[in-house]
Structure formats: C-alpha cells, structure tokens
Write a protein that holds these residues in place. Structure first.
Motif, mmCIF file in Angstrom:
data_model
loop_
_atom_site.group_PDB
_atom_site.id
_atom_site.type_symbol
_atom_site.label_atom_id
_atom_site.label_comp_id
_atom_site.label_asym_id
_atom_site.label_seq_id
_atom_site.Cartn_x
_atom_site.Cartn_y
_atom_site.Cartn_z
ATOM 1 N N HIS A 110 0.873 -1.171 0.000
ATOM 2 C CA HIS A 110 0.000 0.000 0.000
ATOM 3 C C HIS A 110 0.910 1.221 0.000
ATOM 4 C CE1 HIS A 110 -2.759 2.961 2.041
ATOM 5 N NE2 HIS A 110 -3.491 2.543 1.022
ATOM 6 N N LEU A 111 0.919 1.988 -1.092
ATOM 7 C CA LEU A 111 1.886 3.062 -1.282
ATOM 8 C C LEU A 111 1.775 4.214 -0.279
ATOM 9 C CD1 LEU A 111 2.008 3.154 -5.180
ATOM 10 C CD2 LEU A 111 3.731 2.257 -3.592
ATOM 11 N N PRO A 112 0.579 4.732 0.031
ATOM 12 C CA PRO A 112 0.529 5.861 0.970
ATOM 13 C C PRO A 112 1.152 5.564 2.336
ATOM 14 C CG PRO A 112 -1.556 5.672 -0.183
ATOM 15 C CD PRO A 112 -0.745 4.444 -0.536
ATOM 16 N N GLU A 154 1.213 -1.245 -5.180
ATOM 17 C CA GLU A 154 2.314 -1.617 -6.048
ATOM 18 C C GLU A 154 2.727 -3.047 -5.696
ATOM 19 O OE1 GLU A 154 5.941 1.048 -6.992
ATOM 20 O OE2 GLU A 154 6.506 -0.060 -5.182
ATOM 21 N N VAL A 155 3.181 -3.792 -6.694
ATOM 22 C CA VAL A 155 3.718 -5.126 -6.468
ATOM 23 C C VAL A 155 5.228 -5.018 -6.495
ATOM 24 C CG1 VAL A 155 3.888 -7.487 -7.348
ATOM 25 C CG2 VAL A 155 1.723 -6.249 -7.526
ATOM 26 N N ARG A 156 5.854 -5.583 -5.456
ATOM 27 C CA ARG A 156 7.313 -5.533 -5.358
ATOM 28 C C ARG A 156 7.880 -6.945 -5.245
ATOM 29 N NH1 ARG A 156 7.860 -0.770 -0.829
ATOM 30 N NH2 ARG A 156 6.938 0.895 -2.093
ATOM 31 N N ASP A 157 9.104 -7.105 -5.762
ATOM 32 C CA ASP A 157 9.829 -8.365 -5.616
ATOM 33 C C ASP A 157 10.550 -8.355 -4.281
ATOM 34 O OD1 ASP A 157 9.168 -9.307 -8.141
ATOM 35 O OD2 ASP A 157 10.889 -8.360 -9.081
ATOM 36 N N LEU A 198 -5.820 -5.791 3.752
ATOM 37 C CA LEU A 198 -6.247 -5.414 2.409
ATOM 38 C C LEU A 198 -7.648 -4.823 2.416
ATOM 39 C CD1 LEU A 198 -5.795 -5.283 -0.631
ATOM 40 C CD2 LEU A 198 -6.595 -7.650 -0.771
ATOM 41 N N GLU A 199 -8.564 -5.465 3.123
ATOM 42 C CA GLU A 199 -9.946 -4.979 3.137
ATOM 43 C C GLU A 199 -10.029 -3.576 3.727
ATOM 44 O OE1 GLU A 199 -13.822 -6.353 5.427
ATOM 45 O OE2 GLU A 199 -13.458 -7.550 3.616
#
Length: 113
Positions: free
Chosen positions: A36-38, A107-110, A49-50
């Motif tokens: 979650h970017l913010p 965002e998805v990060r490795d 997530l919810e």
C-alpha cells in the motif's frame, strides 16, 4: 503426454500438472508482495487489504462461492476484484489485478525468496 515444460538453466523437464507447473515457476522466481503506497505497508492479510480497499470506496460484493472473496466499486460497475478466500492462495496475478484498478495506491514488489 500432457503437462507444461519448465526450462531452467538450459534443462527442460515436463511437469505433468499445469497447477504444479505454475507453482514451480512462482517458487523459482522472486516472491512478490503487495504494498500500500501511501503507508508503505506490505499487505500480509485480507484484514489489512480490506481496510485499505474500503477506504478507497470498494465494498464487499456478496457471492455464493465459499472459496471466493469479491469487492466492487459502486461508482464503477465494471470494476470487480475476485480473490481466493484463503490468503495463502493469494498470488501475483491477484496483486496485479488490485494494482491495475488502484494504480496510485498499490504496487507489487519483488522480495528475495
């Protein structure tokens, strides 16, 4: 003979079941996490997530399938997020679906395996 061919280091091998092949490929690649970017928070559960999705205007969509969680945005009837109810089955394809529908917020990060 059916299955999926996996190529690694120049060696090919047949994995008989496509589901096993997908898991094999994911385990060979880097693990991915949804962020979650913010808040720069890594999402580690559906409760996390919810909370973030509800704050963005998503609502839990009622469904009959006991293996599926769904969220929709009332302001946009075309947006629907479908997730496996079991968080351990939450894969990168589900993460990217969330990112595409919430570009500024996730965002998805490795990460290293």
């Amino acid at each position: 003979m059916s299955g999926v061919w996996i190529f690694k280091n120049g060696v090919a091998r047949l994995v008989p079941n496509a589901i096993d092949a997908t898991e094999e490929m994911e385990s060979q690649s880097k693990r991915k996490v949804l962020v979650h970017l913010p808040t720069n928070q890594t999402i580690t559960s559906y409760a996390d997530l919810e909370q973030k999705l509800l704050a963005l205007g998503w609502e839990r969509y009622p469904n009959e399938d006991p293996h599926l969680l769904q969220y929709h945005k009332p302001s946009s009837p075309l947006h629907l997020i479908s997730l496996p109810r079991n968080f351990s089955k939450f894969k990168s394809m589900h993460m990217y679906d969330i990112v595409v529908k919430n570009r500024s917020f996730f965002e998805v990060r490795d990460i290293s395996a």
